[in-house]
Scaffold this motif. Structure first.
Motif, short mmCIF file in Angstrom:
data_model
loop_
_atom_site.label_atom_id
_atom_site.label_comp_id
_atom_site.label_asym_id
_atom_site.label_seq_id
_atom_site.Cartn_x
_atom_site.Cartn_y
_atom_site.Cartn_z
N ARG A 140 0.82 -1.21 0.00
CA ARG A 140 0.00 0.00 0.00
C ARG A 140 0.85 1.26 0.00
NH1 ARG A 140 -3.84 -2.09 4.82
NH2 ARG A 140 -1.87 -3.14 5.30
N THR B 173 2.89 13.34 -5.07
CA THR B 173 2.70 12.03 -4.44
C THR B 173 3.32 12.01 -3.04
OG1 THR B 173 4.76 11.23 -5.44
CG2 THR B 173 2.70 10.84 -6.66
N ASN C 193 -0.25 7.31 1.73
CA ASN C 193 -0.36 6.50 0.52
C ASN C 193 -1.73 5.83 0.40
OD1 ASN C 193 2.41 6.00 -1.14
ND2 ASN C 193 2.87 6.50 0.99
N THR C 194 -2.31 5.43 1.52
CA THR C 194 -3.64 4.84 1.49
C THR C 194 -4.66 5.85 1.01
OG1 THR C 194 -3.06 3.36 3.34
CG2 THR C 194 -5.40 3.67 2.87
N TYR D 202 -4.00 8.41 -0.83
CA TYR D 202 -3.68 8.75 -2.22
C TYR D 202 -4.34 7.77 -3.19
CZ TYR D 202 -0.80 9.85 -6.32
OH TYR D 202 -0.38 10.22 -7.57
N ARG D 203 -4.55 6.54 -2.74
CA ARG D 203 -5.14 5.51 -3.60
C ARG D 203 -6.66 5.49 -3.56
NH1 ARG D 203 -1.62 1.04 -4.84
NH2 ARG D 203 0.52 1.46 -4.21
#
Length: 545
Positions: A231, A249, A387-388, A390-391
């Motif tokens: 992830r 990002t 990051n979680t 972002y997805r």
């Protein structure tokens, strides 16, 4: 009984009568003034016939003129009919309404004095209630998400103040409970250990909401979080948070691995060491995929000790060169995995580490204050969350609260934290940090810029004048604000929104919030030790001879 009798029995105030006493008094006064004026005229006429006017006569003449003016005004008032438009004439005759005085001709400019000065509210009506303004009594309503694009440009928040001044109470209520009411997601990194609850201070709040905290502890028995978790994006060429990609990002696996390595070495890596670590990271991902496993830091360590010959040849290097360059990082990483970070990052991410629908609490209160474990785990959680988010397909407003945030602003992990916070707006994330003093942050730390960019700042009491002055300078507050900060009482703070002047805010809590934010249970304990004969004997038995 007849209606006429009923009307006669009414006892009405004099101001409500059909012919008010006020009018009668005015008429009587007018008649009296007429008599006095006639007497004065007679006296004045006699004086004019006999002899010149003396000073006393002049004064009497002046009085007469004044009485004449009063007489004219009284007659005018007596003749003026006070009126008011009434839809029900019968009720008006009974005197149920006050007579309306005639209006006075004036202008808007002249009547400005009649409007009392009223302070405007310090915030808009949109957002979450925080408390009340100490100066005006207006309600304070503010929220980083609803105010974004209107009164502020950064959703991040920082709380600064001495221990025990109310920072945690504000974070638990305004930053957690009231956010959950709006259906938002809240993630807490809980650092403060509470003896009476056997965990972090957010444990009672989490239990009240039916949420089990995710706990970390060295040596196993707790949860594990993987630096190379799928992830977290596996970008392999991240060198600095200032790259163009940093603005689009969150930090990826490469930055995390580098940060962990530098924390283990207690110094920045050399270019050769960095090359060896990047090659090992790439090899770890490849080997784990072939073995149908999830890559973790153990695979990186294995690749540092045994570099891949084909990969080395592709970069015009030998296996011996890569092994030599990565020898020091490998030794320190191995020691850290077996000692400082045992059971924390040496494996796949535990199943209980996931974003809940509402509240998620990461309890890191059992990790030692000294050493790299605490800042590393806090930074990995921050990066995993970024990051979680972002997805996610549809952005859900999320609040990240970090107690004792000074652990994340020192060393190599500060660079990762800084990069993640710069993407708060893109991720619909409000990062909220708590610090005791600005002096806790190194002058060269990226966290200094992070604090300056916070759209909302809550400044609680700073006992030392130097700390208060540092706040004044950091956030460009009006001259003299430092003195105000040193005199704030518990539960109050200077509330600053973007570039607007700060105002003194009083935090208000409900009875339930008071109960859930109480962290003084241990200090207020009334338990005592019973010094009985039995307990004394038992205690003596365990004392070695």
């Amino acid at each position: 009984m007849s209606t006429t009798n009923d009307v006669k029995r009414f006892s009405l105030p004099w101001a409500l009568a059909s012919k008010s006493k006020r009018t009668i008094r005015a008429q009587a006064r007018a008649g009296k003034l007429e008599l006095e004026a006639a007497a004065a005229d007679t006296a004045a006429e006699g004086l004019r016939r006999n002899k010149p006017l003396s000073k006393r006569a002049v004064k009497k003449a002046e009085k007469k003129e004044a009485k004449d003016r009063e007489l004219v005004e009284a007659k005018a008032n007596a003749k003026t009919r006070w009126h008011h438009e009434r839809k029900w004439a019968f009720a008006s005759k009974l005197g149920f309404y006050d007579p309306a005085a005639p209006g006075v001709a004036s202008s808007t400019r002249q009547m400005e004095f009649s409007h009392m000065a009223i302070a405007s509210p310090p915030t808009s009506h949109r957002g979450l209630v925080f408390g009340v303004d100490a100066g005006s009594g207006w309600m304070i309503v503010h929220d980083p998400f609803t105010a974004y694009g209107d009164t502020l440009e950064s959703p991040n928040v920082c709380y600064i103040g001495d221990l025990g001044q109310g920072k945690s109470s504000a974070m638990k209520t305004w930053g957690v409970l009231r956010q959950l009411i709006l259906g938002r997601r809240v993630v807490v990194i809980d650092k403060k250990y509470q003896k009476d609850v056997g965990g972090g201070e957010y444990t009672p709040l989490a239990r009240k909401l039916g949420v089990a905290p995710v706990r970390f502890s060295i040596g196993g028995g707790g949860s594990r979080i993987n630096i190379l978790d799928p992830r977290i994006a596996a970008r392999l060429n991240e060198e600095t948070h200032d790259s163009a990609e940093a603005f689009r990002t969150p930090a990826g696996q490469s930055m995390l691995v580098r940060a962990v390595m530098e924390e283990a070495l207690r110094r920045p890596m050399t270019p050769k060491e960095g090359k060896a670590v990047r090659m090992a990271h790439r090899q770890a991902l490849t080997d784990a995929k072939k073995a149908r496993e999830v890559a973790h830091i153990g695979h990186v360590l294995k690749a540092l000790y045994a570099p891949n010959e084909d990969a080395a040849r592709a970069t015009n290097l030998t296996v011996e060169e890569l092994r030599e360059w990565g020898q020091d990082p490998a030794f320190e990483l191995e020691r850290m995995i077996e000692d400082d970070l045992a059971g924390l990052i040496d494996g796949e991410t535990s199943a209980d580490i996931q974003l809940n629908a509402g509240l998620t609490v990461f309890d890191v209160s059992l990790l030692p204050e000294d050493g790299p474990a605490l800042p590393i785990v806090m930074t990995i959680i921050n990066t995993w969350l970024a990051n979680t988010l972002y997805r996610q397909e549809e952005a859900v407003p999320t609040v990240l609260l970090v107690e004792e945030a000074w652990h994340t602003v020192q060393g190599s992990v500060a660079t990762v934290t800084r990069r993640n916070t710069k993407l708060s707006r893109a991720l619909s994330l409000s990062c909220q940090f708590a610090f005791h003093h600005i002096s806790d942050i190194p002058a060269d730390s990226p966290a200094i810029s992070m604090l300056k960019e916070c759209g909302t700042v809550l400044l609680y009491k700073q006992q030392k004048s130097a700390d208060a002055l540092a706040c004044e300078e950091m956030f460009t507050l009006p001259v003299g604000t430092a003195e105000v900060i040193t005199k704030l009482v518990k539960g109050t703070c200077l509330f600053k929104i973007d570039q607007y002047d700060p105002f003194e805010a009083i935090h208000v809590r409900s009875p339930l919030e008071v109960e859930l934010t109480d962290t003084d249970g241990a200090m207020k304990s009334t338990s005592t030790i019973a010094f009985t004969e039995e307990s004394t004997v038992e205690a003596m038995e365990v004392i070695p001879a």
